[in-house]
Design an enzyme around this catalytic site. Structure first.
Site: not given
Ligand code: AHR
Length: 504
Positions: A26, A71, A171-172, A243, A290, A351
């Site tokens: 990212e 993000n 994304n999200e 996460y 992720e 990442q």
């Protein structure tokens, strides 16, 4: 503790999906800048790519790498990152309160991915932008030539299309923190129409709709249902992100894979319910694009997260330093992904470098592997052939969040062509070694081909990490004493450890 595992070549789950061992780059902190790209670094090539980092990436061997966010993508102008570098604008990146120089963009990423020997996976901005911009970037990336954006790519030095197959539709988008956050219905419509239009540009692509940002989102489950009701025929995957971190109970943290199991099984159930209701034929798979250990609570205390920092280029953001405990948890998360490899067919550890990274690098300095890189690399290398349905009977321990949890966690694969059984094992017991028996009768005669373990050694404890001065302190060491006789393998896993055993 004791555990008895049984595996059999007739009991398999699915072929190992090669895209299960992906990672993520990212535009965030120092993942790109001073991570994979640093012109002026003594080891940089003519394009500014760090060859020391590239060498480590090739060893890890991520099979697919998602880019450019995260993000970040929800406010991204992809056009800023292509063409002559001196003309590329600097922008405010609102997601990470940073200045984006755009020195690195799609063309550089495509070249980096090629040099790294990995497949590129792109995300488009569905936060502040929409259908047209998604089609434009796809035309730039994949159309051979003779149109505005494909000719622009050619003018920028890439005559051949990048031929990127996997595309994330935003994304999200379920997260209120996301720039351009939407309700499930708003997002579902936009994702469906974007997908439809993108497929008109390139029918060969595979599309990922945004699922939930974690299993505790208030919209978890319902988000997937609504989004898939809108997009079912247009997409191939629904994403999942997760996460984990240690709070006040190490046992809970060590059982994080239980949450991942629950997450995957819930999304599969939801996708299949939408399938039944809509009388669809195809199945939707999960792109777990992720996942990692991330000490998120520390980030929430940072000046960047509180909006109190100066706007900087490539500031240090979430450079978590990973311990032996974290590596064991990552090993169990890989087990969870592998056990669900019939439906999770894409996954990206997040990442790759510096930002919650498998790797760390310093500007002008060295690059090294974090503890968590070891289970990732081993499973990527050694999980081949078919995923085995591992029958596990293990002693258990009590956790506040998950109730009773197995002390020994395992996954395995069978490569019939090579004649190799690979087992990936974790001992969650922090104090005691685990005695493990593995029934392997159905495979005929086997011998130990390889056995290695990651655990605290003399002078270390579960918090030991690698760092610039000690880049190799946490690593795999031989696991001695593994035996196979009469169809049963016996081994001892040290307290709090992760191991790989191959029998052939
Ligand atoms: O990987 C770090 C961030 O975590 C990503 O930008 C975002 O998608 C997630 O919340």
């Amino acid at each position: 503790p004791r555990a008895r595992l049984t595996v059999d070549p007739d009991f398999t789950i699915a072929p190992v999906p090669r895209r299960l061992f992906g990672s993520f780059v990212e535009h965030m902190g120092r993942c790109v800048y001073t991570g994979i790209y640093e012109p002026g670094h003594p080891k940089a090539d003519a394009d500014g790519l760090r060859t020391d980092v590239l060498d480590l990436v090739r060893e890890l061997g991520p099979t697919v790498v998602r880019y450019p966010g995260g993000n970040f993508v929800s406010g991204y102008y992809w056009e800023d990152g292509v063409g002559p570098k001196e003309q590329r604008p600097r922008r405010l990146d609102r997601a990470w309160r940073s200045i984006e120089t755009n020195e690195f963009g799609l063309g550089e990423f495509a070249r980096w991915a090629k040099a790294a020997g990995t497949e590129a996976m792109m995300a488009v901005n569905l936060g502040t932008r929409g259908i047209q911009e998604a089609c434009d970037i796809l035309e730039y990336a994949n159309h051979p030539g003779g149109t505005k954006y494909s000719d622009l790519r050619r003018a920028h030095g890439s005559a051949e299309p990048f031929d990127i197959k996997l595309w994330c539709l935003g994304n999200e988008m379920d997260g209120p923190w996301q720039v351009g956050h939407k309700t499930a219905a708003e997002y579902g419509r936009l994702a469906a129409e974007t997908a439809r239009a993108m497929r008109l540009v390139d029918p060969g692509i595979e599309l990922v709709a945004c699922g939930s940002s974690n299993s505790r989102m208030p919209t978890f489950g319902e988000w997937e249902r609504v989004v898939l009701e809108e997009t079912y025929d247009q997409v191939d995957y629904i994403s999942a992100h997760a996460y984990y971190q240690e709070h006040d109970h190490a046992g809970d943290f060590l059982a994080a894979a239980r949450d991942m199991d629950h997450f995957i099984e819930s999304v599969v159930a939801t996708a299949d319910a939408v399938r039944a209701r809509g009388k669809h034929r195809k199945k939707i798979d999960i792109s777990f694009d992720e996942w990692n250990v991330w000490y998120q609570s520390r980030h929430h205390e940072s000046a960047i997260a509180k909006g109190e920092s100066e706007w900087e280029v490539a500031p240090r953001v979430i450079e978590d330093e990973y311990s032996i405990t974290d590596a064991v948890v990552v090993g169990t998360l890989l087990n969870s992904l592998l056990r669900h490899g019939d439906r999770v067919t894409v996954a990206c550890q997040a990442q790759l470098v510096n930002v919650i990274g498998l790797l760390r690098s310093e500007a002008g300095g060295p690059a090294w592997k974090q503890s968590i890189a070891h289970p990732f690399e081993q499973v990527r290398r050694r999980a081949t052939g078919e995923i085995l349905a591992v029958q596990t009977r293990s002693d258990r321990y009590e956790t506040p969040r998950f109730g009773d949890v197995d002390l020994v966690d395992a996954s395995g694969t069978w490569d019939a062509e090579a004649g190799v059984v690979s087992l990936f094992l974790a001992n969650r017991d922090q104090a005691e070694a685990a005695q493990v028996e593995v029934g392997v009768r159905g495979f005929g005669e086997l011998r130990v081909q390889h056995a290695a373990v990651l655990a605290a050694t003399e002078g270390q404890d579960r918090h030991t990490t690698n760092d610039e001065q000690h880049p190799d302190r946490v690593r795999l060491r031989p696991l001695d004493g593994v035996t196979v006789a009469d169809g049963v393998a016996q081994l001892t896993l040290p307290p709090l450890s992760w191991a790989v055993v191959q029998l052939a």
